[in-house]
Design a protein around this motif. Structure first.
Motif, short mmCIF file in Angstrom:
data_model
loop_
_atom_site.label_atom_id
_atom_site.label_comp_id
_atom_site.label_asym_id
_atom_site.label_seq_id
_atom_site.Cartn_x
_atom_site.Cartn_y
_atom_site.Cartn_z
N GLU A 160 59.02 -89.31 68.46
CA GLU A 160 58.38 -90.41 68.85
C GLU A 160 56.76 -90.11 69.18
O GLU A 160 56.63 -88.97 69.51
CB GLU A 160 59.07 -90.79 70.22
N ASP A 161 56.09 -91.12 69.21
CA ASP A 161 54.74 -91.13 69.32
C ASP A 161 54.17 -91.14 70.73
O ASP A 161 55.14 -91.05 71.51
CB ASP A 161 53.88 -91.85 68.43
N ARG A 162 52.73 -91.24 70.84
CA ARG A 162 52.36 -91.11 72.28
C ARG A 162 52.79 -92.42 73.13
O ARG A 162 52.91 -92.64 74.39
CB ARG A 162 51.10 -91.27 72.22
N ILE A 210 50.56 -85.97 74.74
CA ILE A 210 51.01 -85.39 73.60
C ILE A 210 49.92 -84.81 72.53
O ILE A 210 48.86 -85.33 72.67
CB ILE A 210 51.89 -86.33 72.73
N VAL A 217 65.31 -88.74 67.45
CA VAL A 217 64.44 -88.42 68.44
C VAL A 217 65.39 -87.25 69.11
O VAL A 217 66.65 -87.78 69.59
CB VAL A 217 63.86 -89.56 69.30
N SER A 218 64.74 -86.17 69.64
CA SER A 218 65.48 -85.03 70.33
C SER A 218 66.81 -84.72 69.42
O SER A 218 67.89 -84.45 70.03
CB SER A 218 66.09 -85.50 71.52
N GLN A 272 55.85 -93.61 72.81
CA GLN A 272 57.37 -93.51 72.80
C GLN A 272 57.92 -94.41 71.88
O GLN A 272 59.17 -94.74 71.93
CB GLN A 272 57.92 -93.77 73.94
N TYR A 273 57.39 -94.72 70.56
CA TYR A 273 57.71 -95.31 69.54
C TYR A 273 58.45 -94.50 68.63
O TYR A 273 57.85 -93.42 68.41
CB TYR A 273 56.96 -96.40 68.84
N THR A 305 53.57 -85.85 67.51
CA THR A 305 54.81 -86.24 67.63
C THR A 305 55.45 -85.57 68.61
O THR A 305 55.28 -84.47 68.72
CB THR A 305 55.49 -86.23 66.21
N LEU A 306 56.40 -86.17 69.60
CA LEU A 306 57.11 -85.56 70.42
C LEU A 306 58.54 -85.56 70.16
O LEU A 306 59.07 -86.67 69.54
CB LEU A 306 57.12 -86.13 71.85
N HIS A 307 59.45 -84.36 70.40
CA HIS A 307 60.85 -84.45 70.10
C HIS A 307 61.25 -84.77 68.55
O HIS A 307 62.22 -85.29 68.41
CB HIS A 307 61.59 -85.26 70.98
#
Length: 585
Positions: free
Chosen positions: A443-445, A401, A474-475, A447-448, A425-427
């Motif tokens: 979500e962070d690196r 990420i 998320v997403s 996946q939290y 941050t992802l999604h």
């Protein structure tokens, strides 16, 4: 004995009126019982006064009032040729006439003079059938001379709808300044603003000495906000006509300051009355179209399809296919152009993270390559604001990420790095409004879930973050509607609207299922969501082809049918195009 019931037989002879006219026409042709001669040039046509009086208010006034013609057996009709008069008298006695291009104008003029309204409209109908972009402006002039509203309406409608063809005609260059102004300010004009500008320049160049002074009045009719910045600042701003006008250069400078400062306050600080010009809406011939592109199709492979939705017919049409399959690219609309940015290409041998940018406009329905990003990435987010595209986060070639952010400046056709996000941050759900970009959740690196709102101030190039326990998506997509940012789902059924000024969330009607990896866009003041994945009551993840609409006025969701196939991780955008020009494949 009972009295027999009285029966009445109502009889109507449908042939009586036509037979009567036929007999009267025979009497006229034989000169029997005729009592007046209508004369034109050297021709005398015997007629029955009662037929003429019954057919026209003109003859009723002539023969039933105290005019000298009442006592005359011979009446001269000036302004009507003998040929046209013969056609009209035949029409009066038979109800039949053959209208051709050779006689339609004198026939129409005579019908107007003699007050044969239906014949006059028949001539108008014939002329409407001859309408074309080449002659519609001439027809408008004719309709004004003839005082024919039906022809004028149809001719003007064609001029508006076919402005691309009309704008190149000689007739347009012959319009007076007030006539041209009326066209250019009309909301019904079916044209892009670039073409409006080119039309006014062509009109001035047709007679430059007499018309140069009109540039200011004409340029005010161009809706500058809806012109592509590159065209405005590189082509229009350098035009000699524009440079010769202080007012025009001031107007363009106002747009430039607004774009560069990303600050609407400069509208009020201008020396010219700029605000009405800037807030002028698009012409209503510019239609907003919902476009769905890319994504994972039927859970089989990444799709190259692009679809456009017709609200009128409630059907989907296929556009040109993407040149390559791009997994987890990002999708954004800017200046009525669709951008597909980055993504991952995969094949049997290897995969590659891309920094490529593809563009599509509905006008051409062709994909083109644009300036690539600075760095390759996929699973990132993109959002547009004014003349910028911002690309945020995602995964790089190392599949990690990234917190890096870059933006595309459409005025200079170049990418540049800007301040990185505070938390990679992802999604997340992303939207831009009021000079800021808002990132909700994700979500962070590790996946939290990230329970943050990260805010980027565009003019200051700075980020700040706000912790908020309400944020847990998320997403999920986000969209701006009625000055609120709607965050829709994201492994949840919740729909929340964020009021940026009050810094508070408003709960909205829930989705029917827990949804993620779907897409959202705003069309005609309603929110549309397409596809995605959902979690069933048995905690099973299924792909979706659902197509739903949210109305903020009623706080309710309604089904709009389905997509042609199940789809997720795709783009759903709104593109604007001139209703008559978008290219169908």
């Amino acid at each position: 004995m009972d009295q027999p019931s009285v029966q009445v037989f109502h009889y109507k002879d449908k042939e009586q009126s036509s037979n009567l006219l036929l007999q009267l026409n025979g009497l006229r042709q034989d000169g029997i019982l005729t009592d007046v001669l209508l004369c034109s040039e050297n021709t005398e046509i015997p007629c029955h006064r009662n037929i003429l009086v019954s057919s026209s208010p003109y003859f009723r006034a002539m023969f039933c009032n105290n005019f000298r013609e009442r006592e005359q057996t011979r009446v001269d009709l000036k302004g009507v040729t003998s040929t046209i008069l013969s056609y009209i008298i035949d029409y009066v006695y038979t109800g039949l006439i053959s209208i051709s291009i050779d006689i339609v104008l004198p026939l129409m003029e005579a019908a107007s003079m003699l007050q044969y309204g239906r014949l006059f409209e028949a001539c108008s109908t014939f002329l409407q059938g001859q309408l074309s972009p080449d002659n519609c402006l001439s027809m408008i002039r004719l309709s004004e001379i003839m005082n024919c509203n039906s022809l004028q309406g149809k001719a003007k409608e064609m001029a508006m709808k076919s402005f691309s063809d009309v704008s190149t005609s000689e007739d347009l260059c012959e319009l007076s300044l007030p006539e041209l102004l009326r066209y250019l300010e009309d909301d019904a004009l079916c044209a892009e603003e670039e073409q409006v500008f080119e039309t006014l320049v062509a009109w001035i160049h047709h007679d430059p000495l007499a018309r140069r002074g009109a540039i200011c009045d004409l340029f005010r009719k161009v809706r500058l906000r809806h012109i592509h910045p590159t065209y405005l600042f590189q082509f229009i701003a350098s035009d000699p006509l524009i440079q010769s006008s202080t007012l025009c250069t001031e107007l363009i400078d106002c747009v430039r300051r607004l774009m560069f400062s990303v600050n609407t306050k400069c509208i009020d600080d201008t020396a010219v009355d700029f605000k009405p010009l800037w807030v002028a809406p698009r012409r209503y011939t510019c239609s907003d179209m919902l476009v769905v592109v890319g994504g994972r199709k039927n859970n089989e492979q990444t799709s190259r399809d692009a679809l456009v939705y017709s609200e009128n017919s409630q059907t989907w049409q296929w556009l040109a296919k993407l040149p390559v399959r791009l997994y987890k690219a990002s999708y954004v609309a800017l200046h009525s152009v669709l951008y597909v940015i980055g993504g991952l290409t995969t094949n049997t041998e290897h995969s590659q993270v891309r920094r490529t940018v593809y563009t599509l406009s509905l006008k051409t329905n062709q994909w083109r390559t644009a300036e690539p990003m600075l760095e390759p990435r996929f699973a990132h987010q993109s959002v547009s604001y004014l003349h910028f595209i911002f690309v945020l986060g995602g995964l790089g070639p190392d599949r990690c990420i990234t917190d890096k952010v870059e933006r595309f400046n459409s005025m200079f056709n170049q990418w540049e790095s800007i301040a990185p996000m505070p938390v990679a941050t992802l999604h997340p759900a992303v939207a831009a409004t009021n000079q800021r970009i808002y990132m909700f959740g994700g979500e962070d690196r590790m996946q939290y879930p990230v329970r943050l709102i990260q805010v980027y101030h565009i003019a200051r190039n700075t980020w700040y973050k706000m912790e908020n326990r309400t944020v847990k998506n998320v997403s999920a997509p986000a969209a701006v509607l009625d000055d609120k940012i709607y965050v829709i789902g994201g492994y949840t059924r919740r729909v929340i609207a964020y009021d940026t000024k009050a810094n508070r969330f408003i709960k909205c009607a829930n989705l029917k299922e827990r949804r993620m990896h779907h897409s959202a866009t705003v069309l005609n003041n309603r929110l549309y969501i397409t596809g995605g994945r959902y979690i069933t009551g048995f905690d099973v993840i299924e792909d979706s082809a659902n197509f739903e609409c949210y109305d903020p006025k009623t706080d309710s969701w309604t089904s709009q049918g389905t997509l042609p196939y199940k789809l997720f991780d795709h783009g759903s955008l709104t593109l604007t195009c001139v209703s008559q020009t978008w290219a169908k494949s």
